[in-house]
Design an enzyme around this catalytic site. Structure first.
Site, PDB file in Angstrom:
ATOM      1  N   LYS A   1       0.828  -1.067  -0.112  1.00 18.70           N
ATOM      2  CA  LYS A   1      -0.030  -0.417   0.092  1.00 18.70           C
ATOM      3  C   LYS A   1       1.129   0.879  -0.026  1.00 18.70           C
ATOM      4  CE  LYS A   1      -4.901   0.318   1.675  1.00 18.70           C
ATOM      5  NZ  LYS A   1      -5.708   0.229   3.389  1.00 18.70           N
TER       6      LYS A   1
HETATM    7  O1  G3P Z   1      -8.920   0.348   4.067  1.00 16.57           O
HETATM    8  C1  G3P Z   1      -8.980   1.964   5.032  1.00 16.57           C
HETATM    9  C2  G3P Z   1      -9.781   2.021   5.834  1.00 16.57           C
HETATM   10  O2  G3P Z   1      -9.599   1.070   6.752  1.00 16.57           O
HETATM   11  C3  G3P Z   1     -10.003   3.350   6.237  1.00 16.57           C
HETATM   12  O3  G3P Z   1     -11.277   3.575   7.187  1.00 16.57           O
HETATM   13  O4  G3P Z   1     -12.826   4.079   8.663  1.00 16.57           O
HETATM   14  O5  G3P Z   1     -10.306   4.934   8.485  1.00 16.57           O
HETATM   15  O6  G3P Z   1     -12.106   5.775   6.796  1.00 16.57           O
HETATM   16  P1  G3P Z   1     -11.525   5.153   7.616  1.00 16.57           P
END
Ligand code: G3P
Length: 219
Positions: free
Chosen positions: A83
């Site tokens: 990533k």
């Molecule tokens: O894979 C990306 C994800 O973990 C981000 O999620 O909820 O932190 O925006 P969030």
């Protein structure tokens, strides 16, 4: 549409992987920090029972550092996907890492132009964060639809898979599939909630109650 688990919690990933419905895993530095575990060991253990792509994020911000970290992470297992953030250095690292034969997931994408650049850089996956767009009053699904339309205009040259991330609800999963996303990376609780419906529970209870009244058994 493929389902990835968006987590670094080994036990949760393992339980969901045992359903046979998990096609991969995504992690990020925040999820690793939340797990409280060693990064490399966590990725290695996930790869020991998940055959699909397992995303491990670099933490350098310069291209040389990203490439060097990417090479080290790629040595963990052949299904490790590196990533990198959607920056110019991240795009340069994406080109170098994919040219070396390792999958790359370009993350922290928030608009279609960013996704177009990632595809031109040879990204295996692009991760638009729809929940965070919703958080600021935009519609994350609009970006998914735009990316899908752009990529479909150039099927011979843009082969990047749309990996919808920052998913917050079963509705996000449905809308991602309707939009033609290739992958949804789903938090464990949301993934478990996909089976839930009150009429399913009510109907099963009624079936079992009526079956019990027959006094029969199948085995
Ligand atoms: O894979 C990306 C994800 O973990 C981000 O999620 O909820 O932190 O925006 P969030």
């Amino acid at each position: 549409m493929k389902f990835f688990v968006d987590s670094a919690e080994i036990d949760e990933i393992r339980e969901l992987a045992e359903t046979g419905l998990v096609d991969g895993v995504t992690t990020n530095p925040s999820l690793i920090a939340k797990s409280g575990r060693d990064f490399t060991e966590t990725i290695k253990e996930i790869c020991s029972f998940v055959d699909g792509p397992v995303s491990a994020e670099v933490t350098s911000t310069d291209v040389d550092g990203m490439v060097e970290e990417g090479r080290k992470l790629a040595d963990i297992a052949e299904n490790v996907t590196i990533k990198v953030p959607l920056t110019w250095d991240g795009l340069k690292a994406c080109r170098a890492i994919t040219q070396g034969g390792t999958m790359v997931n370009v993350t922290l994408c928030f608009n279609a132009n960013q996704a177009l650049l990632a595809a031109k850089a040879g990204a295996t996956f692009i991760s638009p964060f729809i929940g965070r767009l919703d958080d600021i009053g935009l519609d994350g699904m609009d970006v998914i639809q735009e990316i899908r339309a752009i990529y479909d205009n150039y099927p011979d040259t843009l082969e990047t898979e749309i990996l919808v991330a920052s998913i917050r609800s079963p509705n996000h999963v449905k809308l991602s599939a309707l939009a033609g996303a290739d992958v949804a990376t789903v938090p464990p609780k949301v993934l478990r909630d996909l089976t839930k419906h009150p009429l399913t529970d009510k109907g099963l209870d009624a079936f079992l109650k009526d079956w019990k009244s027959t006094g029969q058994t199948i085995l």
